[in-house]
Design an enzyme around this catalytic site. Structure first.
Site, PDB file in Angstrom:
ATOM      1  CG  ASP A   1     -25.479  -3.809  45.806  1.00 40.45           C
ATOM      2  OD1 ASP A   1     -24.627  -2.909  45.756  1.00 40.45           O
ATOM      3  OD2 ASP A   1     -25.807  -4.492  44.807  1.00 40.45           O
TER       4      ASP A   1
ATOM      5  CG  ASP B   1     -21.076  -3.835  39.868  1.00 44.56           C
ATOM      6  OD1 ASP B   1     -20.823  -3.556  41.060  1.00 44.56           O
ATOM      7  OD2 ASP B   1     -22.185  -4.242  39.472  1.00 44.56           O
TER       8      ASP B   1
END
Ligand SMILES: *[C@@H]1O[C@H](CO)[C@@H](O)[C@H](O)[C@H]1NC(C)=O
Ligand SMILES: *[C@@H]1O[C@H](CO)[C@@H](O)[C@H](O)[C@H]1NC(C)=O
Ligand SMILES: *[C@@H]1O[C@H](CO)[C@@H](O)[C@H](O)[C@H]1NC(C)=O
Ligand SMILES: *[C@@H]1O[C@H](CO)[C@@H](O)[C@H](O)[C@H]1NC(C)=O
Ligand SMILES: *[C@@H]1O[C@H](CO)[C@@H](O)[C@H](O)[C@H]1NC(C)=O
Ligand SMILES: *[C@@H]1O[C@H](CO)[C@@H](O)[C@H](O)[C@H]1NC(C)=O
Length: 386
Positions: free
Chosen positions: A145, A200
Site C-alpha cells: 500500500d 479504493d
C-alpha cells in the site's frame, strides 16, 4: 490487421513484465479488507481457508487467501515484524501451512511508507528484513500500500521491495497498491505483477463504474503485469444482482485481478452464481492475457456528459473474441455492433455464446445486437463458425 495487432501485443507482453514466474494470468483469491477491514483474526482466516475449499471457490481458480491491513502490530528490537498476538496468537506460519495443505496460496499486506494506512508498522526502510520474513514464513503474495509515504516518489519506493522480494529467491506475487496516483501503468509493468489504477472501490454502482472508467490502458497489460481497478464487492450487499453481474463481467473481460471481498462463509446463491461463472473466469484467465478495450460509447441525448452505453471487445485464444454490451442507462436499450467496427472480416460467421445464459444464442455474420437491461452487461464469446 487485427491478427497483427494481437501478435504485436503478445510479443510486447513477453518482453516486458516482472520476471518472477508468477501472475501469468490475473490473480484470483480472497482478501479480508472489503468484508472485514481491521476485524480479522486467526479463527476467521481458518474458516475462510476451509470455505475456499468447501464452496468450490478454490477449484474454480481462486487460490490466494490474503490478509489486508491490521495483522501486524509492532517490530521487535531487531526490526522483525510481529503479528498481533491478540488476534493471531499462533502467528502467521500455521495459517500459511494450513492454506498450502489445502491447495491454496497465502498473502500478506504491507505499506511502502513508515506506517500502514491503519497505523501499523510500514516497510519503508525495512524492505529486506520484511521480504526475508515473508519468504521464511512461506508467504506467496504481498499487497503493498501507499500510506504515510514521506512524499517519496513511488517510482523510488516500489522497486526497493521488488528487489528485496526477488533477493529472497522465493517467487512472491507483488501487488502494487499506489491508487493510480502517478500513472503506474507507465512505470509499474516491470516493478509489480499488478498495480492499482484507481482509489479504493466501494460497494456502490457509481464508484464501481468510476474505477472501471479510470482503469489503466489495455495495451500495457499482459502475462505477469496487470491493471488492477481494485477488489470485488460482489456479495457485500450494496448493488443489485444485475449490477454485481456487470461488476464481474467487466473485471473478467478487463483481465483484472479477481480478489473476492465478501463473507465467503455465508454467500447467497446469487453471489455463488456470479463468482463461480466458469465461462467468464476462463475469459479472465485466457492465456493471451489481452485486456478488452472500448470500441464505442454513446452519451445520453439529454446530458452529453453522461455515458449511456458502451461496447467492449478483446481477443481470446483460438481466434475467438469476447464482446460486452454495457447499458449504463435507467431503461432497457438495444445495443448493436458490426464486424467492421470490431475490425473483423464482415463475411466471417461466428457462433455467439452468451456467458451468463451459458447458451449459444445465435449464428451471426457481419453484425450482432442484443436487448440490454438497465445496468446490465451482455457478454458473449464469438467462436469462428464454418
Ligand atoms: C529475480 O529476478 C531475475 C531477473 O529478472 C529473474 O530471472 C528471477 O526469476 C527472479 N527471481 C525471483 C524469485 O523473483
Ligand atoms: C529477531 O527477533 C525475533 C523474535 O524475537 C526472532 O524470531 C528472530 O530470529 C530475530 N531475528 C534476528 C535476525 O535476529
Ligand atoms: C520514514 O521512514 C524513512 C525511512 O526509514 C525515514 O528516513 C523518515 O525519517 C521517516 N519519516 C517519518 C516522518 O517518520
Ligand atoms: C448470512 O447472510 C444472510 C443474508 O444473506 C444474513 O441474513 C445472515 O444473518 C447471515 N448469517 C451469518 C451467520 O452471518
Ligand atoms: C465478402 O464477401 C463479398 C461477397 O462474396 C466479397 O465481395 C468481399 O470481397 C468479401 N470480403 C472480404 C473481406 O473477404
Ligand atoms: C455451442 O457452440 C460451440 C461452437 O460452435 C460448439 O462447440 C458447442 O457444441 C455448441 N454448444 C451447444 C450446446 O450447441
Amino acid at each position: 490487421m487485427f491478427t497483427f495487432l494481437t501478435w504485436f501485443f503478445v510479443l510486447t507482453s513477453l518482453t516486458t513484465g516482472l520476471d518472477n514466474g508468477v501472475g501469468k494470468t490475473p490473480q484470483m483469491g480472497w482478501n479480508s479488507w472489503n468484508g472485514y477491514h481491521c476485524g480479522i483474526n486467526q479463527e476467521l482466516i481458518e474458516q475462510v481457508i476451509k470455505s475456499m475449499v468447501s464452496t468450490g471457490l478454490r477449484d474454480a481458480g481462486y487460490k490466494y487467501v490474503n490478509l489486508d491491513d491490521c495483522w501486524q502490530l509492532y517490530r521487535d528490537p531487531n526490526g522483525t515484524i510481529v503479528p498481533d498476538p491478540t488476534t493471531f496468537p499462533d502467528g502467521i506460519v500455521p495459517l500459511v501451512e494450513m492454506a498450502h495443505s489445502n491447495g491454496l496460496l497465502f498473502g500478506l499486506y504491507s505499506d511502502a511508507g513508515n506506517e500502514t494506512c491503519q497505523g501499523r508498522p510500514g516497510s519503508l526502510g525495512y524492505e529486506t528484513i520484511d521480504a526475508n520474513t515473508y519468504a521464511n514464513w512461506g508467504v506467496d503474495y504481498l499487497k503493498y500500500d501507499n500510506c504515510n509515504n514521506d512524499h517519496i516518489r513511488p517510482q523510488e519506493r516500489y522497486p526497493i521491495m521488488r528487489d528485496a522480494l526477488n533477493a529472497t529467491g522465493h517467487p512472491i506475487f507483488y501487488s502494487i497498491c499506489e491508487w493510480g496516483r502517478h500513472h503506474p501503468w507507465t512505470w509499474a509493468p516491470d516493478v509489480g505483477n499488478s498495480w492499482r489504477t484507481t482509489s479504493d472501490i466501494e460497494d456502490d454502482w457509481e464508484k464501481m463504474i468510476y474505477n472501471w472508467d479510470h482503469n489503466g490502458p489495455y495495451f500495457v497489460a499482459g502475462p505477469g503485469a496487470w491493471n488492477d481497478p481494485d477488489m470485488l464487492e460482489i456479495g457485500n450487499g450494496g448493488m443489485t444482482f444485475t449490477e454485481y453481474k456487470t461488476h464481474f463481467s467487466l473485471w473478467c473481460i478487463g483481465k483484472s485481478p479477481l480478489i473476492i471481498g465478501c463473507d465467503i462463509n455465508n454467500m447467497s446463491s446469487e453471489t455463488i452464481e456470479i463468482l463461480m461463472n466458469t465461462e467468464l473466469i476462463s475469459v479472465n484467465q485466457d492465456p493471451l492475457g489481452i485486456q478488452a478495450h472500448k470500441i464505442r460509447e454513446v452519451f445520453l441525448k439529454d446530458d452529453p456528459s453522461i455515458i449511456g452505453e458502451q461496447v467492449w471487445f478483446g481477443p481470446l485464444i483460438n481466434n475467438q473474441y469476447v464482446l460486452a454490451l454495457l447499458n449504463r442507462k435507467q431503461d432497457t436499450t438495444t445495443i448493436s455492433v458490426t464486424w467492421q467496427e470490431l475490425d473483423l472480416n464482415p463475411n466471417q460467421t461466428y457462433m455467439i455464446r452468451d456467458l451468463w445464459l451459458h447458451q449459444n444464442i445465435s449464428i451471426s455474420t457481419g453484425a450482432f445486437q442484443a436487448s440490454v437491461q438497465k445496468h446490465e452487461t451482455i457478454v458473449v464469446q464469438m467462436i469462428p463458425y464454418y
